[in-house]
Design an enzyme around this catalytic site. Structure first.
Site, PDB file in Angstrom:
ATOM      1  N   SER A 183       0.858  -1.187   0.000  1.00 34.41           N
ATOM      2  CA  SER A 183       0.000   0.000   0.000  1.00 34.41           C
ATOM      3  C   SER A 183       0.892   1.233   0.000  1.00 34.41           C
ATOM      4  O   SER A 183       2.069   1.167   0.363  1.00 34.41           O
ATOM      5  CB  SER A 183      -0.861   0.013   1.264  1.00 34.41           C
ATOM      6  OG  SER A 183      -1.560   1.230   1.399  1.00 34.41           O
ATOM      7  N   TYR A 217      -2.181  -0.838  10.433  1.00 36.00           N
ATOM      8  CA  TYR A 217      -2.153  -0.956   8.966  1.00 36.00           C
ATOM      9  C   TYR A 217      -0.805  -0.485   8.432  1.00 36.00           C
ATOM     10  O   TYR A 217      -0.182  -1.144   7.593  1.00 36.00           O
ATOM     11  CB  TYR A 217      -3.298  -0.119   8.378  1.00 36.00           C
ATOM     12  CG  TYR A 217      -3.577  -0.396   6.922  1.00 36.00           C
ATOM     13  CD1 TYR A 217      -4.291  -1.527   6.531  1.00 36.00           C
ATOM     14  CD2 TYR A 217      -3.112   0.473   5.931  1.00 36.00           C
ATOM     15  CE1 TYR A 217      -4.545  -1.776   5.186  1.00 36.00           C
ATOM     16  CE2 TYR A 217      -3.361   0.226   4.588  1.00 36.00           C
ATOM     17  CZ  TYR A 217      -4.083  -0.898   4.224  1.00 36.00           C
ATOM     18  OH  TYR A 217      -4.329  -1.144   2.885  1.00 36.00           O
TER      19      TYR A 217
END
Ligand SMILES: NC(=O)c1ccc[n+]([C@@H]2O[C@H](COP(=O)([O-])OP(=O)(O)OC[C@H]3O[C@@H](n4cnc5c(N)ncnc54)[C@H](O)[C@@H]3O)[C@@H](O)[C@H]2O)c1
Length: 251
Positions: free
Chosen positions: A143, A156
């Site tokens: 990501s 995350y």
């Protein structure tokens, strides 16, 4: 792009980027193992592929469970004889977006278990098979959050930086074994995960779009395109790389 007849396993393929990736591989002639912790959605995606003339098999697996991952790879090899490509896509976000000091242990444990440990499990088991067969290709879905700071998203952020690190370290280990390992770092991309993020605050949608230079979200198919490219023989001298597909957000 040359992926015809390759045996390709995609985790978290029941929705969003994984679904688009599984369908895109099939369009290019690959034989796709559509895996998800939700078997019904995996079945639906496999059906879409078959209705359109492709080949697919759905297998239920929760990537945070080592036994599931072992079963997933061994079933794949039992049916198709080998595993050419694995796309480690399954991922989740935290339930709450909070500063590190206020974040919950539950969110930390869930997100690390799926996004980080899940990728490790899948790489560990797939690599054993790939070494045995003498070739392989791994594409990890990291990501933008694995490349730069994220606010109120510590689990995350940690998990995606880990995916980038594991990609580079494992790529170095297996470069001489005819196994390539790369990562794709999507920016904000239309999916259930993004919908969840947008619901966190009323002005989130406008705020997110304001930081994307192209002023729009990515389409899951645009990420899939990069994944298939990395998995194809077109990129056979590339390993340990992170490809950012984000409409310029990282700039
Ligand atoms: N959408 C974005 O903006 C964005 C941006 C950057 C990175 N990503 C990454 O892309 C990947 C795909 O996310 P998405 O946006 O398509 O989300 P999504 O929620 O649409 O799809 C995720 C899929 O993973 C499955 N899944 C979740 N936990 C699992 C587990 N333990 N085992 C197996 N399957 C599991 C879900 O059932 C779902 O089908 C994730 O790794 C995510 O972190 C997404």
């Amino acid at each position: 792009m040359e992926v015809k007849n390759k045996i390709v396993l995609v985790t978290g393929a029941g929705s969003g980027i994984g679904k688009a990736t599984a369908i895109h591989f099939a369009k290019h002639g690959a034989i796709v193992i559509v895996s998800d912790r939700k078997l019904d959605t995996a079945n639906e995606v496999a059906e879409i592929i078959k209705v359109n003339g492709g080949q697919a098999l759905s297998i239920e697996a929760d990537v945070s469970k080592f036994k599931d991952v072992e079963n997933l790879v061994s079933k794949t090899v039992k049916v198709f004889g080998q595993l050419d490509v694995i796309v480690n896509n399954a991922g989740i976000g935290p339930k709450n977006l909070l500063k590190t000091g206020d974040s919950t242990l539950e969110d930390w444990e869930r997100v690390i278990a799926v996004n980080q440990t899940g990728v490790f499990y899948c790489m560990k088991v797939a690599l054993q098979q790939m070494v045995k067969q003498g070739h392989g290709n791994i594409v990890n879905i990291a990501s933008l959050a694995g490349l730069k700071a994220s606010l109120n998203n510590i689990s995350y952020s940690a998990s995606k930086f880990a995916v980038v690190g594991m990609t580079k370290s494992a790529a170095l280990e297996y470069a001489r074994k005819n196994i390539r390992i790369n990562a794709v770092c999507p920016g904000y991309t239309e999916s259930a995960l993004l919908d969840q993020l947008k619901m966190a605050r009323e002005d989130m949608d406008a705020m997110l779009k304001s930081v994307i230079p192209m002023r729009r979200y990515g389409e899951a198919e645009e990420i899939a395109e990069a994944v298939v490219w990395l998995a194809s023989d077109t990129t056979k001298f590339m390993t340990g790389q992170t490809i950012t597909v984000d409409g310029g957000t990282s700039l």
